[in-house]
Design a protein around this motif. Structure first.
Motif, short mmCIF file in Angstrom:
data_model
loop_
_atom_site.label_atom_id
_atom_site.label_comp_id
_atom_site.label_asym_id
_atom_site.label_seq_id
_atom_site.Cartn_x
_atom_site.Cartn_y
_atom_site.Cartn_z
N HIS A 1 5.91 14.72 -56.82
CA HIS A 1 5.08 14.50 -55.64
C HIS A 1 5.29 15.58 -54.58
N THR A 2 6.54 16.01 -54.40
CA THR A 2 6.81 17.03 -53.40
C THR A 2 6.10 18.33 -53.74
N PHE A 3 6.20 18.77 -54.99
CA PHE A 3 5.61 20.05 -55.33
C PHE A 3 4.10 19.96 -55.54
N THR A 4 3.57 18.75 -55.70
CA THR A 4 2.12 18.59 -55.61
C THR A 4 1.66 18.90 -54.19
N ALA A 5 2.38 18.36 -53.21
CA ALA A 5 2.05 18.63 -51.80
C ALA A 5 2.27 20.10 -51.46
N VAL A 6 3.35 20.70 -52.00
CA VAL A 6 3.62 22.11 -51.74
C VAL A 6 2.51 22.98 -52.30
N GLU A 7 2.06 22.67 -53.51
CA GLU A 7 0.98 23.47 -54.12
C GLU A 7 -0.30 23.36 -53.31
N SER A 8 -0.59 22.18 -52.79
CA SER A 8 -1.77 22.02 -51.94
C SER A 8 -1.66 22.91 -50.70
N GLY A 9 -0.46 22.98 -50.11
CA GLY A 9 -0.25 23.84 -48.95
C GLY A 9 -0.39 25.31 -49.29
N VAL A 10 0.10 25.73 -50.45
CA VAL A 10 0.00 27.13 -50.85
C VAL A 10 -1.47 27.50 -51.13
N LEU A 11 -2.22 26.59 -51.75
CA LEU A 11 -3.65 26.85 -51.98
C LEU A 11 -4.40 27.00 -50.65
N LEU A 12 -4.01 26.20 -49.66
CA LEU A 12 -4.60 26.34 -48.32
C LEU A 12 -4.26 27.71 -47.74
N ALA A 13 -3.00 28.12 -47.90
CA ALA A 13 -2.57 29.43 -47.39
C ALA A 13 -3.33 30.56 -48.10
N MET A 14 -3.59 30.41 -49.41
CA MET A 14 -4.34 31.43 -50.15
C MET A 14 -5.77 31.55 -49.64
N SER A 15 -6.38 30.41 -49.29
CA SER A 15 -7.74 30.47 -48.74
C SER A 15 -7.75 31.15 -47.38
N PHE A 16 -6.71 30.91 -46.57
CA PHE A 16 -6.57 31.57 -45.27
C PHE A 16 -6.37 33.07 -45.45
N ASP A 17 -5.56 33.43 -46.46
CA ASP A 17 -5.33 34.85 -46.78
C ASP A 17 -6.63 35.56 -47.13
N ARG A 18 -7.44 34.96 -47.99
CA ARG A 18 -8.71 35.58 -48.38
C ARG A 18 -9.71 35.61 -47.22
N TYR A 19 -9.66 34.60 -46.37
CA TYR A 19 -10.54 34.57 -45.20
C TYR A 19 -10.26 35.77 -44.29
N ILE A 20 -8.97 36.03 -44.02
CA ILE A 20 -8.62 37.15 -43.15
C ILE A 20 -8.94 38.48 -43.83
N ALA A 21 -8.64 38.58 -45.14
CA ALA A 21 -8.85 39.84 -45.86
C ALA A 21 -10.33 40.23 -45.90
N ILE A 22 -11.23 39.25 -45.99
CA ILE A 22 -12.65 39.55 -46.13
C ILE A 22 -13.38 39.51 -44.79
#
Length: 298
Positions: free
Chosen positions: A96-117
């Motif tokens: 359960h913890t790393f399910t939540a962590v993965e969700s947070g990392v996917l959010l961070a990846m979307s933020f990363d692509r938003y800034i890059a583009i």
């Protein structure tokens, strides 16, 4: 007293055959994610925030699989059904913890692509390497912080109905069914946490990619549009695989919909084993930089 894992209810005679795809997926998970981590570590051209986030996903996938699959194969191959009381809840905590962590990392990846583009000139000043690591640690702290109270609630319940868990790992709903006391508090807490985490992260991810799509459509060059869409395509594939698979597994555990128990268990098992195997393949197919890094490594 220890719990006993049933494996796949109703399909005990087929455990050896069922174990083959799970063993294969685990080997591929170890190889694929390890190669991604080594490629990012050894290729200096991949020392950028986007690839650091991909490395975080690879680590999460390795932890996911290792927390579940070895014990599952022990049940299938050696009939090693016994799992200690503490070990069961530690396994559940990691899942359960790393399910939540993965969700947070996917959010961070979307933020990363938003800034890059959408804001490329400020990308290097907004997302530095140290800030990327801080985001990863924050995702880990958030996951552990919300799951620790749930584990405290679950371990405080008395388990006296039976010791047999009708599952191949310590799945939350299957373990709670064994409690003699009313688990409504833990059920309510888990429902609220899951809804807030998944709901909030998915809303921000959708918003980020909506803004990205709008910006990409405004690019004058068709080649630039295709390049941006290819980069985001791998991220979107991983996000859909993670959220759709997770919601399907969760709802099938909560509501049987008339399905046989072994179908529910198999769906949950495949959700924890197939995405970690597919994620590095998606990177390799969709992202040329990762391909080149792996070729250099080989």
């Amino acid at each position: 007293s220890p719990f006993l894992l049933m494996g796949i209810p109703g399909l005990e005679d087929l455990h050896v055959w069922i174990s083959i795809p799970f063993c294969f997926s685990y080997i591929m998970t170890l190889l694929g994610n390890s190669m991604v981590l080594l490629a990012v570590r050894l290729d200096k051209s991949l020392h950028e925030p986007m690839y650091y986030f991909i490395s975080m996903l690879a680590v999460i996938d390795l932890i996911f699989s290792t927390a579940v699959v070895p014990k599952m194969l022990g049940v299938f191959w050696l009939d090693s059904r016994e799992i200690g009381f503490e070990a069961c809840f530690i396994q559940m905590f990691f899942i359960h913890t790393f399910t939540a962590v993965e969700s947070g990392v996917l959010l961070a990846m979307s933020f990363d692509r938003y800034i890059a583009i959408c804001n490329p000139l400020r990308y290097n000043t907004i997302l530095t390497s140290s800030r990327t690591i801080q985001i990863g640690l924050l995702s880990l702290a958030r996951g552990a912080g919300v799951m620790t109270p749930l584990m405290c609630l679950l371990t405080s319940l008395p388990y006296c109905k039976t010791r047999v868990i009708p599952h191949s790992y310590c799945e939350h709903m299957a373990v709670v069914e064994l409690a003699c006391a009313d688990p409504s508090v833990s059920d309510l807490y888990s429902l609220i946490v899951a809804t807030l985490l998944v709901g909030t992260d998915s809303v921000f991810i959708t918003f980020s990619y909506g803004m990205i799509l709008r910006s990409v459509m405004r690019l004058p060059s068709q080649e630039a549009r295709l390049k941006a869409l290819r980069t985001c395509g791998s991220h979107v594939s991983i996000i859909l695989l993670f959220y759709i698979g997770g919601l399907l597994s969760m709802y099938l555990q909560m509501f049987s919909f008339g399905l046989a128990p072994h179908v529910q268990v198999l769906v949950a098992d495949f959700y924890l084993t197939v995405p970690p195997m597919l994620n590095p393949l998606i990177y390799g197919i969709k992202m040329k930089q990762i391909q080149e890094g792996i070729f250099k490594l080989l």
